[in-house]
Write an enzyme that holds these catalytic residues in place. Structure first.
Site, PDB file in Angstrom:
ATOM      1  N   SER A 163     -31.537  29.781 -10.004  1.00 30.91           N
ATOM      2  CA  SER A 163     -32.608  28.846  -9.659  1.00 30.91           C
ATOM      3  C   SER A 163     -32.488  27.608 -10.523  1.00 30.91           C
ATOM      4  CB  SER A 163     -33.976  29.494  -9.888  1.00 30.91           C
ATOM      5  OG  SER A 163     -35.003  28.528  -9.776  1.00 30.91           O
ATOM      6  N   TYR A 177     -39.906  34.045 -15.257  1.00 28.85           N
ATOM      7  CA  TYR A 177     -39.007  33.720 -14.141  1.00 28.85           C
ATOM      8  C   TYR A 177     -37.927  32.741 -14.576  1.00 28.85           C
ATOM      9  CZ  TYR A 177     -37.248  31.952  -9.696  1.00 28.85           C
ATOM     10  OH  TYR A 177     -36.429  31.576  -8.668  1.00 28.85           O
TER      11      TYR A 177
END
Length: 189
Positions: A163, A177
Site C-alpha cells: 500500500s 495498517y
C-alpha cells in the site's frame, strides 16, 4: 494501407497477449472474494488460469468461486490466514489438489482506523497477524509447490499487495495498517 496496418497492430496485440499469457497456469489469490483480490482472481480466470481463492467468509468465497467458474476454473478454499496453523492448512489443501502452483498473490489484509487513545492490542494483533505474518507463513508453506512450477526461463511468482500507506504517512489514523504495509514492502524485498 489502413487495413494492413490495422491487421499488423492486432497481430502485435495478440503477440503481447501470448508473451504475458497465464493460460494453463495455477494461481492462489488470498482475499480473493472482494476488492482488489476479486479483480485479480477474475482477471486470472478470464486469462485461462485455474484460480484458488481464499478468504475468511466461506459462504462469500464459495459464491464468488461459483460466479467465476462460469467464466473459467475457480475453487474456493476458505481460511483465516492470521494464524500459522491456518496458513499451513490452506497450503496442505492446495498440495492435496495440485503438484505445483505458478502464482501466489498475497492480497488478504485487514485495516483498523481508530483515534490513538483508543488504539488497543486487538488493533495491532489482528492487522499485523494477517498482513505480515500471514504473508510470510503462507509463502513459506507454499514454497515447495512454487519451486516445482518454477524454471529458470519461467519462474513461479509471488505477488504481495502492499500500500502507498506503507511508504508515506497515511491520512487516516491507521497506525497498525501503515506499519504492516511497510513491513510487507520490506519482507518482499
Amino acid at each position: 494501407g489502413v487495413n494492413s496496418t490495422r491487421g499488423q497492430g492486432a497481430g502485435q496485440a495478440a503477440g503481447m497477449t501470448d508473451l504475458f499469457s497465464i493460460a494453463g497456469k495455477t494461481a492462489v489469490v488470498t482475499g480473493g472474494s472482494r476488492g482488489i483480490g476479486l479483480m485479480i482472481a477474475r482477471g486470472f480466470v478470464e486469462a485461462g488460469a485455474k484460480v484458488y481463492i481464499s478468504s475468511r467468509k466461506a459462504e462469500v468465497c464459495e459464491q464468488v468461486a461459483g460466479e467465476l467458474s462460469e467464466v473459467g476454473e475457480c475453487v474456493a478454499l476458505p481460511a483465516d490466514l492470521s494464524t500459522e496453523a491456518e496458513c499451513r492448512r490452506l497450503a496442505e489443501e492446495i498440495a492435496a489438489r495440485e503438484s505445483s502452483i505458478d502464482i501466489l498473490v498475497n492480497n488478504a489484509g485487514a485495516t483498523w482506523g481508530t483515534p490513538l487513545e483508543q488504539f488497543d492490542e486487538a488493533a495491532w494483533e489482528r492487522v499485523l497477524a494477517l498482513n505480515v505474518k500471514g504473508v510470510f507463513h503462507l509463502t513459506k508453506f507454499l514454497l515447495p509447490l512454487l519451486t516445482k512450477a518454477g524454471t529458470t526461463e519461467e519462474p513461479a511468482r509471488v505477488i504481495n499487495i502492499g500500500s502507498i500507506d506503507g511508504i508515506h504517512v497515511p491520512v487516516l489514523e491507521t497506525y497498525s495498517y501503515s506499519a504492516s504495509k511497510a513491513a510487507v514492502h520490506q519482507l518482499t524485498r
